[in-house]
Design an enzyme around this catalytic site. Structure first.
Site, short mmCIF file in Angstrom:
data_model
loop_
_atom_site.label_atom_id
_atom_site.label_comp_id
_atom_site.label_asym_id
_atom_site.label_seq_id
_atom_site.Cartn_x
_atom_site.Cartn_y
_atom_site.Cartn_z
N PRO A 149 0.69 -1.09 -0.01
CG PRO A 149 -1.19 -1.63 1.53
CD PRO A 149 0.23 -2.21 1.12
CB CYS A 150 1.58 3.51 -2.54
SG CYS A 150 0.15 3.85 -3.61
CD GLN A 151 -3.58 3.48 -0.59
OE1 GLN A 151 -2.84 2.86 -0.12
NE2 GLN A 151 -4.85 2.94 -1.02
#
Length: 512
Positions: free
Chosen positions: A216-218
């Protein structure tokens, strides 16, 4: 006359004898370290028999057996015991029986057991080391088996499959809509939570060679909250991936994230990731070298690659991390690997955005006049403050070779920075259900999900069969909002394909 010791006195003396960190064990460990092998554990109590050296993920147990204590050449040795024979002979025979039982139980559980006599370690140390290396440096056959973590709709998996020589054997994704699309595309149900002990045990029980993960990059991105590892739900996913690497020890891994990852928290986040991969887990990471004092040297920018350099007209910088196992591959082999990932690919799929855009799109993709006016006023306010925020018409007049801005999974903002000038007769003033005002008269629309799919390589590329037919599709019932989200959350497949080709070349160097 020397007094004969009692059994109790002998037992008391024996209680002070080391059964861990012995001179034999230390000598063998030092020799392994000299060969670049640092990934073992010593005296692992969780493994039957508490082996002196354990490669747990590889299920290799090494015992350093002292000649006297474990009965080397026992038929002769027992005759040489002159005192307290009634104690020592049963004691040593009990040790021998226990050694045989432990070896059998471990082997029946799938372990490789290596036992070295003390005199072998002292006099034939290299032979002992070579025996261990022979068990460690076992190369996987093609096709290389992959597991696909944080799988989304399978972009990384598909990029590796396009390169050939890779086949997927296990996937993990928690988003229910992404799982539905993934299963529709590949026929596999990826619905697993990689943070759970259940999945980690499943990964341990799965024979595979390469770990893939677009974690996950958020929490690291510019448009997110930039919480990084502080976000318990998503920021900590990397450490669960690292735990799977530790427990399964694949021969290689490939990780993907936003470009912001390398600069987040003044570079501390990325340093933590590399320290975990290199120092803790013992992987050779492309672009990282280790100084004599143990500190890592690398250029953060060398891990960032842009989709626009890999055949698609999209400005999408991303961080890529690739590593190889120092247990399987010798230091002299690892030193021959390139020191940076591919910078581009030779061919392009689309010359520019004009090659991507569809003709006669549905009227629903044109912006409502009221909403467009809101965007125009918002941009004017931002520019008045000296900011560059706001909508973008990416193929406006005067742009010779237009490219798209980064596709985002954050709802409207991902579309507003990629508006298209596409005037058509009969559109202006049209009323569309769900839009509060009639369609605009400036010919401005958003890109369609299929255009996003082209920019990510899903549509018109990755799933085109040998007859030239594009077999990509979404399952029925997936709304446009989810289609945008799934494409925006995914990777650019042509870039991943190039990374997979690079991994194949690296593995060829390592195994030849």
């Amino acid at each position: 006359m020397v007094r004969k010791k009692t059994k109790d006195e002998i037992k008391k003396n024996m209680s002070h004898v080391r059964n861990s960190n012995t001179a034999l064990e230390n000598k063998l460990c030092a020799a392994l370290n000299a060969q670049g092998i640092t990934t073992f554990t010593r005296n692992d109590k969780s493994v039957l028999g508490k082996p002196d050296i354990t490669f747990r993920a590889r299920r290799i147990a090494v015992f350093c057996d002292g000649d006297f204590w474990h009965g080397y050449n026992w038929q002769v040795a027992q005759r040489e015991i002159k005192s307290n024979r009634d104690f020592w002979i049963p004691k040593i025979e009990k040790n021998m029986q226990r050694d045989a039982e432990i070896t059998e139980k471990l082997q029946n559980s799938g372990w490789t057991v290596l036992r070295f006599w003390g005199h072998e370690i002292v006099k034939e140390l290299q032979f002992c080391v070579d025996m261990i290396l022979d068990e460690l440096r076992v190369y996987p056959p093609r096709p290389y088996r992959t597991i696909d973590l944080c799988a989304g709709i399978g972009g990384i998996r598909k990029g590796f499959e396009l390169a050939g020589h890779f086949e997927n054997v296990l996937s993990a994704e928690v988003d229910k809509y992404a799982c539905k699309t993934y299963q529709h595309i590949f026929g596999d149900d990826p619905q697993h939570d990689l943070t759970s002990d259940e999945f980690k045990n499943l990964a341990e029980a799965t024979d595979y060679d390469v770990l893939l993960a677009g974690f996950p990059c958020q929490t690291f991105s510019r448009v997110g909250l930039q919480e990084g590892f502080e976000n318990e739900e998503k920021g900590q996913i990397f450490f669960h991936i690292a735990e799977i690497l530790r427990r399964t020890r694949p021969c290689a891994f490939f990780l993907e994230n936003v470009d912001r990852l390398v600069t987040h928290d003044k570079g501390k986040t990325f340093r933590t990731i590399l320290d975990k991969l290199v120092k803790d887990l013992g992987y050779h990471v492309i672009g990282v070298s280790q100084k004599e004092d143990g500190e890592l040297w690398y250029n953060p920018k060398s891990f960032v690659r842009n989709s626009r350099d890999f055949g698609v007209p999209q400005n999408r910088p991303r961080t890529y991390i690739m590593g190889f196992d120092t247990e399987r591959f010798a230091p002299e082999k690892l030193s021959t690997l390139p020191d940076q990932l591919p910078l581009s690919r030779q061919d392009y799929i689309y010359r520019d955005l004009n090659d991507v855009l569809e003709k006669d799109v549905l009227p629903k993709y044109y912006m409502a006049s009221g909403y467009l006016e809101t965007l125009i006023k918002h941009r004017a306010r931002q520019e008045g403050k000296g900011y560059g925020f706001g909508y973008r018409v990416v193929n406006a007049d005067g742009i010779e070779h237009p490219i798209a801005n980064t596709l985002l999974a954050t709802g409207g903002s991902g579309r507003e920075r990629n508006l298209i000038y596409d005037p058509r007769e009969g559109i202006a003033g049209m009323e569309i259900k769900g839009k509060k005002t009639p369609l605009n008269d400036k010919g401005i629309r958003v890109m369609t999900p299929m255009e996003w799919g082209k920019l990510q390589g899903f549509v018109n590329y990755a799933f085109v069969n040998e007859q030239g037919v594009d077999e990509f599709s979404f399952p029925e019932g997936i709304p446009d909002a989810q289609r945008y989200k799934q494409f925006g959350n995914s990777v650019t497949i042509p870039a991943i394909e190039e990374m997979a080709n690079f991994m194949i070349r690296c593995l060829d160097l390592l195994m030849n």
